[in-house]
Design an enzyme around this catalytic site. Structure first.
Site, mmCIF file in Angstrom:
data_model
loop_
_atom_site.group_PDB
_atom_site.id
_atom_site.type_symbol
_atom_site.label_atom_id
_atom_site.label_comp_id
_atom_site.label_asym_id
_atom_site.label_seq_id
_atom_site.Cartn_x
_atom_site.Cartn_y
_atom_site.Cartn_z
ATOM 1 C CG HIS A 38 36.123 41.624 47.860
ATOM 2 N ND1 HIS A 38 36.506 40.379 48.288
ATOM 3 C CD2 HIS A 38 35.959 41.523 46.508
ATOM 4 C CE1 HIS A 38 36.563 39.568 47.237
ATOM 5 N NE2 HIS A 38 36.248 40.238 46.163
ATOM 6 N N GLY A 41 36.330 45.329 43.967
ATOM 7 C CA GLY A 41 36.020 44.241 43.024
ATOM 8 C C GLY A 41 37.157 43.262 42.814
ATOM 9 N N GLY A 180 45.111 28.130 28.423
ATOM 10 C CA GLY A 180 44.770 29.474 27.962
ATOM 11 C C GLY A 180 45.960 30.406 28.088
ATOM 12 C CB ILE A 184 44.241 35.628 33.366
ATOM 13 C CG1 ILE A 184 43.464 36.934 33.556
ATOM 14 C CG2 ILE A 184 44.213 34.811 34.649
ATOM 15 C CD1 ILE A 184 41.964 36.751 33.772
ATOM 16 C CB ALA A 268 43.743 31.313 32.466
ATOM 17 C CB ALA A 318 40.683 47.637 35.577
ATOM 18 C CG HIS A 443 70.213 59.991 25.028
ATOM 19 N ND1 HIS A 443 70.180 58.746 24.429
ATOM 20 C CD2 HIS A 443 71.477 60.173 25.481
ATOM 21 C CE1 HIS A 443 71.394 58.209 24.507
ATOM 22 N NE2 HIS A 443 72.187 59.049 25.141
#
Length: 464
Positions: A38, A41, A180, A184, A268, A318, A443
């Site tokens: 697709h 990606g 992990g 991710i 992950a 990315a 500010h």
């Protein structure tokens, strides 16, 4: 059938490939792009974008529970997981369609299919309709990466999930194990924990978010534990026993193995490059642990063949891939190209609280032999943070004591993934501490903490 000829063929239409194709087209090249799944990606369809959409839902859900703090009333707060997922898929779909439009607009020819490189300058594409033979003087590999699967911890989509399953959950986890704690893992832990899953995170390294500065990791761990997550560091999942709708995890920690039961596991544990089946070895491309070896200009050593993005190694981001895509297109067109420096690329993690960083950690700066000055400023000292009800956070800056160069910046707290760009621009412009001190920050904003953190490194902090 005569081969179709192009100036450039890009293999893979993720954030590296499609950007390389657009830039090359802008520079007047005739460009083809080959994609097997697709457009957009993983990032756009199964990564960065849909996860952010889901995390936004969990963030709003979290804020709804805090309504009373803000003088508001919200009763019967709940969620519809299918609707959350549906919104996330819609966001991904909208953007994926946008890439198709960009390809047409830039006159890039799209071939949907599986590519191989039978010889230098040749690409063969296996499509639904048969095969297409393409030729080009230059080829860019942008095939990306996929989730690493460890033996015995393989995903089955029911009890054990990869990121793809976690983005389209078959059920809401009650008791969740995340293996992990990189970006991710921690983003999914954050999402499901906020929606009420009893969440345990197992990390083999000595801290969560192991690529971050140690101080930020420690702050993150405290925040996650306060939200009810169980964090196990220096721990390893040795095996998973699957029985019915339960997974028994054997977790080795401190030399002992303990068992814990879960109904869902998300694995992950990193990524592996998509280097197989392309014919790279035959061409003479050097591959090290599933990643293509390149020079700083993404050249593979094979004439006219470049590799960008995840396939070319860390950092697996990315925006790094996109930047490399532009650089390679410029290089091919004979323009002056600047190599991408990994230490000037920011990393962002969209857990709650958010984490963002650029440059060297304190430990890395010391290891490289710098004499350093370090500044810190907590969110609790900032008016905007207090007004937002976001007092939990920290900004840390690291300078070269001799030259005033900004060596690194590390943040945790609300909206830091947006704030980090100020320091990224600063590093790109080779800003010193003096430039940053003399900059007037508006500010009330969260960005004022960036100023204060710099001031703190030089014992000039105002609001602390």
């Amino acid at each position: 059938m005569a081969a179709k000829s192009f100036d450039l063929i890009v293999i893979g239409a993720g954030p590296g490939g499609y950007v390389a194709a657009i830039r090359a087209a802008q520079l007047g090249m005739k460009v083809a792009i080959v994609e097997r799944e697709h457009l957009g990606g993983i990032c756009l369809n199964w990564g960065c974008i849909p996860t952010k959409a889901m995390l936004r839902s969990s963030e709003v859900f979290h804020l709804m529970h805090r309504a009373k703090e803000f003088g508001l009333k919200a009763d019967g707060i709940g969620y519809d997981l299918d609707a959350v997922v549906k919104r996330s898929r819609k966001v991904a779909g909208q953007l994926s369609g946008g890439i198709g439009h960009l390809m047409k607009k830039n006159k890039v020819t799209v071939f949907m299919g599986e590519a191989t490189i039978p010889a230098k300058g040749k690409v063969s594409v296996k499509t639904d309709k048969g095969s297409e033979e393409l030729t080009a003087k230059n080829i860019v590999l942008a095939t990306g990466a996929r989730a690493r699967e460890l033996p015995g911890l393989e995903a089955d989509g029911k009890l054990v999930w990869t990121y793809k399953h976690a983005l389209q959950p078959a059920h809401m986890p009650k008791k969740l194990l995340v293996i992990g704690s990189g970006a991710i893992g921690i983003e999914f832990a954050s999402f499901y924990n906020t929606l009420g899953a009893d969440t345990t995170v197992v990390e083999v390294m000595d801290r969560v978010l192991p690529v971050e500065d140690a101080e930020i990791s420690a702050f993150a761990k405290k925040s996650f534990e306060k939200q009810g997550m169980k964090i196990m560091q220096k721990a390893m999942v040795k095996k998973l026993d699957r029985k019915g709708d339960t997974v028994t995890a054997h977790i080795e920690v401190g030399g002992k193995v303990e068992t814990m039961d879960f109904d869902t596991v998300i694995s992950a544990v990193g990524i592996v490059g998509n280097v197989e089946g392309l014919g790279l070895e035959e061409l003479g491309v050097k591959i090290d642990r599933t990643h293509v070896i390149t020079d700083e200009f993404c050249r593979t050593g094979v004439d006219g063949l470049y590799a960008i993005g995840d396939i070319a190694g860390a950092p697996w981001l990315a925006h790094k891939a996109s930047h490399e895509g532009v650089m390679v297109a410029d290089l091919i067109a004979g323009k002056h190209a600047h190599p991408v420096k990994p230490e000037s690329i920011a990393g962002c993690t969209y857990c709650h609280p958010q984490v963002a960083s650029v440059g060297y950690t304190e430990a890395k700066a010391k290891e490289l032999g710098y004499e350093i000055k370090v500044g810190r400023f907590p969110f609790i000292g900032n008016g905007k943070a207090i007004a937002l009800g976001e007092e939990n956070g920290l900004i840390k800056t690291i300078f070269d004591a001799k030259t005033g160069e900004l060596l690194g910046a590390h943040m945790i707290g609300a909206e830091v993934t947006e704030l980090i760009q100020g320091y990224v621009v600063g590093r790109q412009l080779e800003t010193t501490e003096e430039d940053l001190m003399n900059t007037v920050f508006p500010h009330p904003t969260l960005s004022e903490m960036m100023h204060e953190s710099v001031l703190d490194a030089y014992d000039r902090v105002i609001h602390m």
